[in-house]
Design a protein around this motif. Sequence first.
Motif, short mmCIF file in Angstrom:
data_model
loop_
_atom_site.label_atom_id
_atom_site.label_comp_id
_atom_site.label_asym_id
_atom_site.label_seq_id
_atom_site.Cartn_x
_atom_site.Cartn_y
_atom_site.Cartn_z
N VAL A 73 32.76 42.20 45.90
CA VAL A 73 32.45 40.91 46.53
C VAL A 73 31.74 39.99 45.53
O VAL A 73 32.08 38.82 45.39
N ILE A 74 30.75 40.55 44.83
CA ILE A 74 30.01 39.74 43.85
C ILE A 74 30.92 39.31 42.71
O ILE A 74 30.87 38.17 42.24
N GLY A 75 31.79 40.23 42.26
CA GLY A 75 32.72 39.88 41.19
C GLY A 75 33.66 38.76 41.58
O GLY A 75 33.93 37.85 40.79
N LEU A 76 34.15 38.78 42.81
CA LEU A 76 35.02 37.71 43.29
C LEU A 76 34.26 36.39 43.40
O LEU A 76 34.80 35.32 43.14
N LEU A 77 32.97 36.47 43.77
CA LEU A 77 32.15 35.26 43.83
C LEU A 77 32.02 34.64 42.44
O LEU A 77 32.15 33.42 42.27
N VAL A 78 31.72 35.49 41.44
CA VAL A 78 31.57 34.99 40.06
C VAL A 78 32.89 34.46 39.54
O VAL A 78 32.94 33.45 38.83
N TRP A 79 34.00 35.11 39.89
CA TRP A 79 35.33 34.66 39.46
C TRP A 79 35.61 33.25 39.96
O TRP A 79 36.15 32.41 39.23
N GLY A 80 35.23 32.97 41.16
CA GLY A 80 35.30 31.62 41.68
C GLY A 80 36.67 31.11 42.09
O GLY A 80 36.82 29.92 42.39
N LYS A 81 37.66 31.97 42.15
CA LYS A 81 39.02 31.54 42.51
C LYS A 81 39.30 31.65 44.01
O LYS A 81 40.25 31.07 44.51
N VAL A 82 38.46 32.39 44.71
CA VAL A 82 38.66 32.61 46.15
C VAL A 82 37.46 32.02 46.89
O VAL A 82 36.32 32.17 46.44
N PRO A 83 37.68 31.33 48.01
CA PRO A 83 36.56 30.74 48.76
C PRO A 83 35.53 31.80 49.14
O PRO A 83 35.88 32.91 49.58
N ALA A 84 34.25 31.46 48.96
CA ALA A 84 33.18 32.42 49.20
C ALA A 84 33.16 32.90 50.64
O ALA A 84 32.92 34.09 50.92
N GLY A 85 33.38 31.98 51.58
CA GLY A 85 33.39 32.37 52.99
C GLY A 85 34.45 33.41 53.28
O GLY A 85 34.21 34.38 54.03
N PHE A 86 35.62 33.25 52.70
CA PHE A 86 36.72 34.20 52.90
C PHE A 86 36.37 35.56 52.29
O PHE A 86 36.66 36.61 52.87
N ILE A 87 35.72 35.53 51.11
CA ILE A 87 35.32 36.78 50.46
C ILE A 87 34.37 37.58 51.35
O ILE A 87 34.56 38.78 51.56
N PHE A 88 33.37 36.91 51.88
CA PHE A 88 32.40 37.61 52.72
C PHE A 88 33.00 38.04 54.05
O PHE A 88 32.63 39.08 54.60
N MET A 89 33.91 37.24 54.57
CA MET A 89 34.57 37.59 55.83
C MET A 89 35.36 38.89 55.66
O MET A 89 35.26 39.80 56.49
N VAL A 90 36.11 38.98 54.57
CA VAL A 90 36.90 40.19 54.30
C VAL A 90 35.97 41.37 53.98
O VAL A 90 36.16 42.48 54.48
#
Length: 441
Positions: free
Chosen positions: A251-268
């Motif tokens: 989750v943190i890696g996807l946040l740093v990557w920045g290509k996917v909306p943060a809300g969607f990342i946390f939802m999944v």
Amino acid sequence: MLSIIGLLTIFIIVALLISGRITPIVGLVIVPIFGAFFAGFNFKEIGEFFNSGIESVISVVIMFIFAILFFGIMQDAGVFNPLINTMIKISRGNVVAVAMATVVIAAIAQLDGSGASTFLITIPALLPLYKRLKMSPYLLLLLVGISASIVNMVPWGGPLGRAAAVLGVDVTELWRPLIKIQIVGLLLLIAFAFILGLREKRIIARKFASGSFEDELDEISEEGEQKAGSEDVLLLRPKMLWINVIIALSVIGLLVWGKVPAGFIFMVGFSIALPLNYRTVNEQMDRIKAHAPNALLMAAIILAAGSFLGILNGANMLDSIATDLVKVLPAIIVPYLHIIIGLFGVPFDLLLSTDAYYFALLPIVEQVVSSFGVPSISIAYALIVGNIIGTFVSPFSPALWLALGLAGLEMGKHIRYSFLIMWGFSIVLFLITIAMGVITF
């Protein structure tokens, strides 16, 4: 008239927040509505301003709700306990070391340029450690806020992008002279964290009237290790530790990557972590109910802040304030206007949003001061360095409201604790920037 109404609206809200007389939701909703009415706007127009403001923060609200739920599950399952216990054992409960480490951790977390993700990464991990060591959570927010602000002078951060757009220059070229300022700023902050850590250690020691400070830290460590005796033990999932760590790091890696909306990342992430750790529907609902009040409360505050920003922006109050502030200044100080505004950049954060500061105030200051031979890029540096440290002490920052929600803190108390310290640090960094020749006059 718009400037006067806008300033009164902001002053009243800030005063109410600092005094603690009303909840943030009430102040952020009611006061701007009265201000808009006095400015001559009707219900329909105010409704349009409201819609615009809500649209600007809705993604933060979604992210916030599911981030609270996700990190709540991670904490319930005990994901952060090994890290906390390890840091305590390594530092031997060293408050100073923890304060200095906070600066480094926040700087790394801010490399993606998002203040919201920085708070989402640092506060859930470090807040339990601060509480266990009896350190003030407001110190945590102060150190993370300053560190994130310094790093936020990267090209993909908001301030430089706005300034580059105003000046019509390449943002990377604008950033290069600031790299050394960022390095100096972080080193200065680490030294400053050392001093604040010593102060915090003395404060904690005074609270422990009986026994030595080291003995008390031993008791704190034992308290954490004996958590198995508390009711929270039923929530721990030690066998799931590495799976949970992988999920959290992903989750943190996807946040740093920045290509996917943060809300969607946390939802999944939440949707995966919840059933993995708590198998029955009743257990899952209990975990949601346990964390939902905090998530919904702060989501409501962020929505109220969106309404506040939408009304002030839609009514052009912020733009009017930025324009009129320049007009009322004496002519003798106009050639040094960028220096003056830079020195008072942190207080400006209590009056102007980031957009108003860069898109309304910067163009006016640049136009006026550049006529006296001062390079436009130097004017921009003065406003950037002078203002950026105050980013996370301003009620205009949605990320700050997120941080306050994560830490369970109050805006008014945060301003009282951090404002003068942040302003003082900003002035020192500003003077260093002048001494290094980045800002000229």
